[in-house]
Design an enzyme around this catalytic site. Structure first.
Site, PDB file in Angstrom:
ATOM      1  N   LEU A 126       0.803  -0.882  -0.023  1.00 17.95           N
ATOM      2  CA  LEU A 126       0.284  -0.354   0.292  1.00 17.95           C
ATOM      3  C   LEU A 126       0.821   1.266  -0.079  1.00 17.95           C
ATOM      4  CD1 LEU A 126      -2.849  -0.874   2.972  1.00 17.95           C
ATOM      5  CD2 LEU A 126      -3.079  -0.304   0.226  1.00 17.95           C
ATOM      6  N   ASP A 127       0.363   2.138  -0.800  1.00 19.16           N
ATOM      7  CA  ASP A 127       0.740   3.641  -1.215  1.00 19.16           C
ATOM      8  C   ASP A 127       1.055   4.172   0.691  1.00 19.16           C
ATOM      9  OD1 ASP A 127       1.741   3.295  -3.726  1.00 19.16           O
ATOM     10  OD2 ASP A 127      -0.936   4.802  -3.870  1.00 19.16           O
TER      11      ASP A 127
END
Length: 312
Positions: A46-47
């Protein structure tokens, strides 16, 4: 000479609710350290901006992380209209500002165009690699490199809220879908630009949302265990889901005890009632002990591909 282990042997999947502001790898290392696990891996980054479900596989469960990486995902996203950034999210620099003249019906019509199978060109600010380096490293140097469009599928995209310059949506999509790119494309389609201000992954495969735990909860449990003079394993291990949950979407093939040894030694076996092709989840005996994942070979036999090694 016997190799000294650098952690304890523990198998399973924990559904971490990743906080914003840290990388997925940082989150992984924190969980690995709390569990004192010998081996750990996550199932799709995930960012740093993003929060939400990050399944972390411990021990033998890491052998099956690819199946979660390949699974469908669900996201909640809030987009700000009127501003386009160089990263397509609020971590980047604003590169263009335009007035917002968007009505509800136009927004709905544009959102609907994203449903189905499409070709998506990944953002330069992504972890995909070009010549061995992540794209975001090139992007930070102002270098744009060629990226191939990839087939993605948006199964559902729903508008939950539209207030002023904010749009909130939920997206159910295939692996490899960049929500930031969808939002950037939506902004261009609307003629005003847009970027992500909030991104939360709310689903991976069929894992239950309510089983997620935060780093704060894990740390609190560890601190409580120390105060109560309990083993950390006694409070953390019950949070783990069985490792076969990573492959529960595969059809099950149960083998009799006489065939379990053959499977565990890598031999293909004939199993009545097995599918005619494809990948299968192999269990053994009446207890349905998870043995691993196999594939139906050209002779119709169950050929083991990834096997669990139990014990130390």
């Amino acid at each position: 000479m016997v190799r000294r282990r650098k952690g304890r042997v523990i198998h399973g999947v924990i559904l971490l609710d990743k906080p914003t502001g840290i990388s997925s790898n940082d989150a992984l290392q924190k969980v690995k350290r709390l569990y004192g696990a010998e081996k750990a891996g996550h199932t799709g980054a995930l960012d740093p901006l993003a929060t939400g479900m990050l399944p972390i596989c411990l021990g033998e469960a890491t052998k099956f992380s690819q199946f979660l990486l390949d699974s469908d995902k669900r996201y909640r996203v809030i987009a700000k209209l009127g501003e386009r950034t160089d990263t397509s999210d609020s971590d980047g620099q604003v590169v263009q500002t335009r007035p917002v003249h968007v009505d509800y019906d136009t927004l709905l019509a544009c959102i609907a165009k994203f449903r189905g199978e499409t070709d998506q060109v990944p953002s330069m600010f992504s972890a995909l690699k070009y010549q061995g380096r992540p794209l975001y490293e090139y992007a930070r140097q102002g270098i744009e490199v060629p990226r191939e469009a990839r087939k993605i599928t948006v199964y559902e995209i729903e508008l939950h809220r539209f207030e002023g310059d904010e749009v909130e949506m939920e997206v159910h999509c295939s692996k490899g879908t960049y929500i930031r790119t969808i939002v950037d494309d939506l902004g261009e389609m609307l003629g005003c630009g847009a970027h992500v201000t909030m991104l939360r992954r709310v689903g991976v495969a069929n894992y239950p949302y309510e089983r997620m735990v935060t780093l704060e909860q894990l740390n609190a449990l560890v601190e409580q265990a120390h105060r109560d003079e309990k083993a950390v394993a006694d409070v953390l291990d019950p949070l783990l889901l069985p490792m076969d949950t990573a492959v529960e979407a595969l059809p099950e093939v149960n083998v009799i005890p006489e065939l379990m040894t053959l499977i565990q030694h890598g031999q293909a076996v004939q199993v009545s009632g097995a599918p005619s092709d494809g990948m299968v989840r192999i269990t053994g005996g009446e207890q349905k002990l998870f043995l691993g994942v196999g594939e139906i070979d050209d002779n119709g036999k169950v050929a083991p591909k990834r096997l669990v090694v139990y014990g130390e």
